[in-house]
Design a protein around this motif. Structure first.
Motif, PDB file in Angstrom:
ATOM      1  N   GLY A   1       0.811  -1.219   0.000  1.00 44.82           N
ATOM      2  CA  GLY A   1       0.000   0.000   0.000  1.00 44.82           C
ATOM      3  C   GLY A   1       0.838   1.260   0.000  1.00 44.82           C
ATOM      4  N   ASP A   2       2.134   1.131  -0.363  1.00 44.63           N
ATOM      5  CA  ASP A   2       3.065   2.270  -0.365  1.00 44.63           C
ATOM      6  C   ASP A   2       3.156   2.933   1.002  1.00 44.63           C
ATOM      7  N   LEU A   3       3.314   2.105   2.032  1.00 43.47           N
ATOM      8  CA  LEU A   3       3.451   2.596   3.395  1.00 43.47           C
ATOM      9  C   LEU A   3       4.870   2.327   3.889  1.00 43.47           C
ATOM     10  N   GLY A   4       5.259   3.088   4.932  1.00 48.05           N
ATOM     11  CA  GLY A   4       6.546   2.850   5.558  1.00 48.05           C
ATOM     12  C   GLY A   4       7.668   3.673   4.965  1.00 48.05           C
ATOM     13  N   ALA A   5       8.888   3.252   5.301  1.00 47.82           N
ATOM     14  CA  ALA A   5      10.079   4.015   4.932  1.00 47.82           C
ATOM     15  C   ALA A   5      10.396   3.911   3.451  1.00 47.82           C
ATOM     16  N   ASN A   6      11.124   4.928   2.951  1.00 46.43           N
ATOM     17  CA  ASN A   6      11.631   4.893   1.581  1.00 46.43           C
ATOM     18  C   ASN A   6      12.767   3.880   1.467  1.00 46.43           C
ATOM     19  N   THR A   7      12.871   3.242   0.317  1.00 51.80           N
ATOM     20  CA  THR A   7      13.918   2.259   0.058  1.00 51.80           C
ATOM     21  C   THR A   7      14.573   2.563  -1.284  1.00 51.80           C
ATOM     22  N   GLY A   8      15.513   1.713  -1.668  1.00 50.01           N
ATOM     23  CA  GLY A   8      16.080   1.824  -3.005  1.00 50.01           C
ATOM     24  C   GLY A   8      15.142   1.333  -4.088  1.00 50.01           C
ATOM     25  N   GLY A   9      14.043   0.672  -3.690  1.00 47.88           N
ATOM     26  CA  GLY A   9      13.062   0.158  -4.643  1.00 47.88           C
ATOM     27  C   GLY A   9      12.690  -1.273  -4.313  1.00 47.88           C
ATOM     28  N   MET A  10      11.385  -1.534  -4.200  1.00 42.08           N
ATOM     29  CA  MET A  10      10.892  -2.857  -3.791  1.00 42.08           C
ATOM     30  C   MET A  10      10.263  -3.640  -4.934  1.00 42.08           C
ATOM     31  N   GLY A  11      10.239  -3.062  -6.115  1.00 39.81           N
ATOM     32  CA  GLY A  11       9.660  -3.757  -7.267  1.00 39.81           C
ATOM     33  C   GLY A  11       9.423  -2.771  -8.387  1.00 39.81           C
ATOM     34  N   ALA A  12       9.215  -3.290  -9.581  1.00 42.50           N
ATOM     35  CA  ALA A  12       9.012  -2.413 -10.735  1.00 42.50           C
ATOM     36  C   ALA A  12       8.264  -3.161 -11.819  1.00 42.50           C
ATOM     37  N   LEU A  13       7.694  -2.401 -12.766  1.00 43.56           N
ATOM     38  CA  LEU A  13       7.025  -2.998 -13.905  1.00 43.56           C
ATOM     39  C   LEU A  13       7.189  -2.107 -15.127  1.00 43.56           C
ATOM     40  N   ALA A  14       7.198  -2.748 -16.293  1.00 44.29           N
ATOM     41  CA  ALA A  14       7.375  -2.035 -17.562  1.00 44.29           C
ATOM     42  C   ALA A  14       6.860  -2.930 -18.693  1.00 44.29           C
TER      43      ALA A  14
END
Length: 637
Positions: free
Chosen positions: A235-248
Motif C-alpha cells: 500500500g506504499d506505506l513505511g520508509a523509503n527504500t532503493g526500490g521494492m519492485g518495478a514494472l514495464a
C-alpha cells in the motif's frame, strides 16, 4: 557493430542492476547472428553470486588505479559503471585524463552532480524552466527557516539529503509531526551540519523515464517507461527504500510523452550543452504525473534499480551497439536512424526480496534455498542477484536488497502471477517482500462518469477525446450521457460513440419528477462523478445530497461577478476586457461551490458575442479535462 574480434567489457557494481546489465549484454551476443569471429567477454567488478566466479573482479569500484591496471591487463575496451558512486567520484574524467584507450560510458564528475547534489539539480531545473516542485535549500539541520517552512507547507513536504544516500535520504511527509520526526532521523543518520532541501509535496502518479543521451549533440533515446515501488510496505506505506519492485512498459499517451520530451528531457540536454557539460550515458528522469502535467522529481545519472531489471530484458536492440553509437557521437534520434525496439505485447514485473529489517538494520549471511527444480526459462522468470555472495558451495545474503525476481507475461497480471510463484520458491531466514507489486496496474479501476448535457455537447466531445488520448487517458470513462432535451445534438454523438444515453424530456415535468426519474437510472450505476457540460437546469438540494462533492460544473465567468448560464453574454454586454472560466464543485447554491480550477480569459482581441463564445469554448474544452484529472488524481493519492 563496431568491434574487433574480441570485445572486453567491464561492468562496475554489485547490485541487481549490474546483474541485469551482465545478463543483457551476454544474451545479446548469444541471441543475435554475429560473424563467427565476433565475441565478447564481460567482467563485473565486484559482482555478486549471480555472476559466474570467472567473470568477477574482486576490487573496489572507487580504486581507479587498480581498475586501470586491470583494464590494461585484460585489454578492456569499454567500462560501464552501474552505480552512481564511481561516476560521482569522476571515473569518466580519470580515464579521459589518462589518455588510455578504454572508453567509459557515463557522465563526467560535473554532470554527475545532477544526482550527487540535490541542490545542484534543483537549481539546474529552475534555471532551465524544467517543471519541478517548489523547494528551499538549507545548510544545517538547525537552520532557522526550517520550522517556518514546515508550517508554511503544513507538513506536506519532502525532505532530501543533498548527497548520495542509496535511496534512503528521502523523507516523504504528510504532517508537521512527521516532518519533524524525519529531521530527527536525518540528524541521527547524517549528523547536524549537512546540506539538504525541503520541497513541496506533489500529488499524482510516479513514472520512471530512462534514456541514453548525448548532451553535446542533443540526441537521446527513450527506454520503455517503468514504474518503481519505493516504500517498504504494501500500500506504499513505511520508509523509503532503493526500490521494492518495478514494472514495464507503462502505457502512456503520445501526448504525454511529447510533453515529457518538450518540457523535461530536451531542456535538460539544452541546459547541459549551454553549461558546457558533456554527458554521454544513461540518464534517469523520476517524474510525477500531476493534474498540471509532468513534474521532475529527480535525476539519476545511471539506470534505475530495480527499473533496469524489468526494462533491459524487454529491449531487443543490442545494448553495446547503442552505447557505441552514443560514445562515437552517432546517436541521432531526430533522423530516426536508431529506435528502441521492445518485445511485442510483453510485460515485465519484478519483485525485490530483501532482508528483514531493511532499510534499517538487518542481518546478513543467511543461506538462500531455491526450492523448485523448474528452470527460470520454463517459468518465464529471471532471478537477478543483488545482496548475495558465495560461501563454499552455498549462496548467502550479504545486503538489504537480496535479489529481484522478474517475470515476463502477456499482461501485468500474468507476469505478476509468475513472479510471485517464483518468489514462493526462494527462502532464507527473514526473507521479506511486498505482496502488492503490480496490483494497482493490473486492477486499477477507471473512474465512472455521467455527463449531463442539454445542447450540442461540445464539452462532452472534448472530455471523450481526452479520455481516448489525452489528460484523462487511463483515469476515467464516460458510462452514461443524460439529457433533458430529446433533440440535443450531443445525444447523437454519444450514441455514435456507443455511450449509453438517458433522455428525460423535462418540459412537462416538475424538477422533483425529473430528478427522481434520473436518479432511478443513475443510482444503480456506481458513478464516481457527475459532470455538467452545458446542462441548462439547476439541480435541487435533494439531488445534490446523493452525490455530495461529486458533481462538477464549468462556469464561463467569475462566480464573484456573475452567476447563471449567460456568462459570455454578461461579458459581452458589459464590454469586459477580461473574464474568467471556473470549474467548481456543485453545492446547493448556484455557481457557489468550491473552485477546482480557474483561468483568466483575455477578451481584448475579440469583438462579437459569437467570437467570445468560440474563444471561451476552446479554452473550456482543455480546461475541463485538466480539472477533472486533477480531482481524480488527488482522490487516488
Amino acid at each position: 557493430m563496431n568491434m574487433m574480434n574480441l570485445m572486453n567489457i567491464l561492468i562496475l557494481g554489485s547490485g541487481g542492476r549490474e546483474h541485469a546489465l551482465y545478463y543483457k549484454i551476454v544474451n545479446d551476443f548469444i541471441n543475435i547472428k554475429l560473424k563467427a569471429e565476433a565475441k565478447v567477454k564481460v567482467y563485473v567488478l565486484p559482482g555478486n553470486a549471480g555472476i559466474p566466479e570467472e567473470d568477477r573482479v574482486f576490487l573496489q569500484v572507487d580504486d581507479f588505479e587498480k581498475i586501470k591496471s586491470f583494464a590494461e591487463e585484460k585489454k578492456i575496451d569499454l567500462i560501464i559503471p552501474g552505480s552512481e558512486y564511481p561516476l560521482s567520484l569522476g571515473i569518466v574524467d580519470y580515464f579521459k585524463s589518462s589518455n588510455y584507450s578504454t572508453k567509459v560510458f557515463g557522465p563526467t564528475k560535473e554532470a554527475a552532480l545532477l544526482e550527487s547534489s540535490k541542490i545542484f539539480a534543483k537549481n539546474f531545473m529552475n534555471k532551465y524552466a524544467i517543471p519541478t516542485a517548489r523547494h528551499f535549500s538549507l545548510s544545517g539541520l538547525a537552520d532557522v527557516d526550517e520550522a517556518k517552512i514546515i508550517n508554511d507547507l503544513n507538513g506536506n513536504l519532502v525532505i532530501k539529503y543533498d548527497g548520495l544516500a542509496q535511496g534512503k535520504g528521502v523523507y516523504v511527509c504528510s504532517s508537521r509531526e512527521e516532518a519533524n520526526k524525519s529531521l530527527d532521523q536525518m540528524r541521527a543518520m547524517f549528523a547536524n551540519n549537512i546540506n539538504f532541501i525541503i520541497e513541496e509535496k506533489l500529488f499524482g502518479l510516479e513514472l520512471s523515464i530512462i534514456t541514453i543521451v548525448d548532451s553535446m549533440s542533443g540526441h537521446y533515446l527513450i527506454f520503455p517507461p517503468a514504474r518503481d515501488h519505493k516504500k517498504i510496505g504494501d500500500g506504499d506505506l513505511g520508509a523509503n527504500t532503493g526500490g521494492m519492485g518495478a514494472l514495464a512498459p507503462i502505457p502512456i499517451s503520445e501526448q504525454l510523452l511529447s510533453e515529457i520530451e518538450n518540457k523535461i528531457i530536451q531542456p535538460t540536454l539544452e541546459g547541459l550543452k549551454s553549461e558546457g557539460i558533456e554527458y554521454k550515458g544513461f540518464l534517469y528522469f523520476g517524474l510525477m504525473l500531476t493534474a498540471n502535467g509532468p513534474y521532475l522529481l529527480e535525476y539519476n545519472v545511471r539506470l534505475g534499480d530495480p527499473e533496469a531489471q524489468v526494462i533491459l530484458p524487454l529491449i531487443e536492440n543490442n545494448l553495446i551497439d547503442l552505447i557505441e553509437e552514443t560514445l562515437d557521437g552517432k546517436l541521432d534520434q531526430r533522423k530516426l536512424k536508431i529506435k528502441i525496439r521492445i518485445k511485442k505485447d510483453k510485460k515485465m514485473l519484478g519483485v525485490v526480496l530483501c532482508s528483514k529489517g531493511y532499510p534499517e538494520k538487518y542481518e546478513i549471511d543467511k543461506e538462500i534455498i531455491f526450492k523448485s527444480n523448474q528452470t527460470q526459462t520454463q517459468n518465464h522468470t529471471i532471478i537477478f542477484h543483488a545482496g548475495t555472495k558465495r560461501v563454499d558451495d552455498k549462496i548467502v545474503t550479504s545486503g538489504g536488497r537480496v535479489m529481484c525476481v522478474v517475470a515476463e507475461g502477456n499482461s501485468f497480471a500474468d507476469a505478476r502471477e509468475k513472479a510471485y510463484e517464483q518468489c514462493g520458491q526462494i527462502a532464507f531466514d527473514g526473507c521479506y517482500y511486498r505482496k502488492d507489486i503490480g496490483i494497482a496496474q493490473s486492477l486499477k479501476r477507471l473512474k465512472r462518469l455521467a455527463v449531463f448535457i442539454s445542447g450540442t455537447g461540445s464539452n462532452l466531445q472534448a472530455l471523450h477525446e481526452n479520455i481516448i488520448n489525452g489528460s484523462l487517458k487511463d483515469l476515467a470513462e464516460i458510462v452514461l450521457v443524460v439529457s433533458n432535451n430529446p433533440d440535443a445534438p450531443g445525444i447523437l454523438y454519444a450514441r455514435k460513440m456507443s455511450i449509453k444515453t438517458c433522455v428525460v424530456d423535462s418540459r412537462n415535468l416538475s424538477r422533483l419528477q425529473f430528478e427522481t426519474i434520473v436518479l432511478s437510472e443513475i443510482l444503480p450505476m456506481n458513478l464516481d462523478y457527475i459532470v455538467l457540460a452545458g446542462f441548462m437546469r439547476v439541480l435541487s438540494p435533494f439531488f445534490i445530497q446523493h452525490y455530495k462533492d461529486r458533481i462538477i460544473n464549468i462556469h464561463p465567468a467569475d462566480p464573484n461577478c456573475y452567476r447563471g448560464n449567460r456568462g459570455y453574454e454578461y461579458a459581452f454586454e458589459n464590454k469586459l476586457k477580461e473574464t474568467k472560466i471556473t470549474v467548481h464543485f456543485v453545492d446547493e447554491s448556484v455557481d457557489s461551490g468550491k473552485i477546482i480550477l480557474q483561468q483568466d480569459v483575455d477578451l481584448s482581441n475579440v469583438n462579437t458575442l459569437q467570437e467570445i463564445k468560440q474563444y471561451g469554448l476552446s479554452i473550456e474544452h482543455q480546461m475541463y479535462s485538466k480539472a477533472l484529472a486533477q480531482v481524480i488524481m488527488n482522490q487516488m493519492v
